[in-house]
Design an enzyme around this catalytic site. Sequence first.
Site, mmCIF file in Angstrom:
data_model
loop_
_atom_site.group_PDB
_atom_site.id
_atom_site.type_symbol
_atom_site.label_atom_id
_atom_site.label_comp_id
_atom_site.label_asym_id
_atom_site.label_seq_id
_atom_site.Cartn_x
_atom_site.Cartn_y
_atom_site.Cartn_z
ATOM 1 N N ASP A 105 0.865 -1.165 0.000
ATOM 2 C CA ASP A 105 0.000 0.000 0.000
ATOM 3 C C ASP A 105 0.913 1.228 0.000
ATOM 4 O OD1 ASP A 105 -2.321 1.682 0.551
ATOM 5 O OD2 ASP A 105 -1.590 1.758 2.615
ATOM 6 N N ASP A 107 -0.225 5.047 0.970
ATOM 7 C CA ASP A 107 -0.480 6.049 2.004
ATOM 8 C C ASP A 107 -0.394 5.448 3.401
ATOM 9 O OD1 ASP A 107 -1.342 8.512 0.396
ATOM 10 O OD2 ASP A 107 -2.589 6.940 -0.455
ATOM 11 N N GLY A 142 -5.090 2.881 -3.140
ATOM 12 C CA GLY A 142 -6.329 3.619 -3.342
ATOM 13 C C GLY A 142 -6.077 5.094 -3.555
ATOM 14 N N LYS A 177 -7.397 -4.155 -5.322
ATOM 15 C CA LYS A 177 -6.039 -4.442 -4.829
ATOM 16 C C LYS A 177 -5.803 -5.956 -4.836
ATOM 17 C CE LYS A 177 -5.046 -0.525 -1.781
ATOM 18 N NZ LYS A 177 -4.341 -0.159 -0.553
#
Length: 237
Positions: A30, A32, A121, A169
């Site tokens: 991921d 963030d 995202g 994802k």
Amino acid sequence: MSKQEWAPGLEIQGIAPPLALQDFRLIAFDMDSTLVTSECVDEIADVVGKKAEVAAITEAAMQGIITDYKESLRQRVALLQGVTLAQLEQVYAERVALTPGAEQLVQACQRAGLKTMLVSGGFTFFTDRIKQRLTLDFARSNQLEVQDGVLTGRMLDQSWGDICDGEEKRRAVLDLASLMGISPEQVIAVGDGANDIPMMQAVGLSVAFHAKPRVRAQAKVAINQGGLERLLEVFKA
């Protein structure tokens, strides 16, 4: 599975370290609050005085309180209407920092022969730059619509679909593993929020990094203190 503290601030469950990094072929991150220290969408919102409003939606989505991630992201992006590309550049330059240990972990994985993937995202504006900075192999994220150098408050559909949420994802990671000819068991997934759970549940080694309680509870490795390089502690030196 019962959690145990492997080292201060490092919990494990369902695995018996030391593991061999060479047994894995792909690591998916991921972005963030995982590969970078900030939530980029919140930082963009801060530029236009809407950080509190956007951050509240982000937090609810990451905790899993808002279960429709796509809708939560559309709401946040709508609030970014009018932000300029120059302001995005400023956010990247001033507010997007690599997480401590990110380079060390990525380089160790690359030396061990793993492919590296960023699945987020967040937005291509940032993932493209982080991918280049860390020389990652693959990236998938959302594309902000820009007209005349200004954000419209919408996102563009891409060849694979509309929005990279938790299910996308998972699909992206599993599709890449399939194309590489490897099993999901040979994949590591690292994340912190509710939208990372689907990919984490689908792979061999799930890693929660300073994560929300719901995410931490499900991960085989939970890094609760220190940087990303702490993952290397569960592998043979």
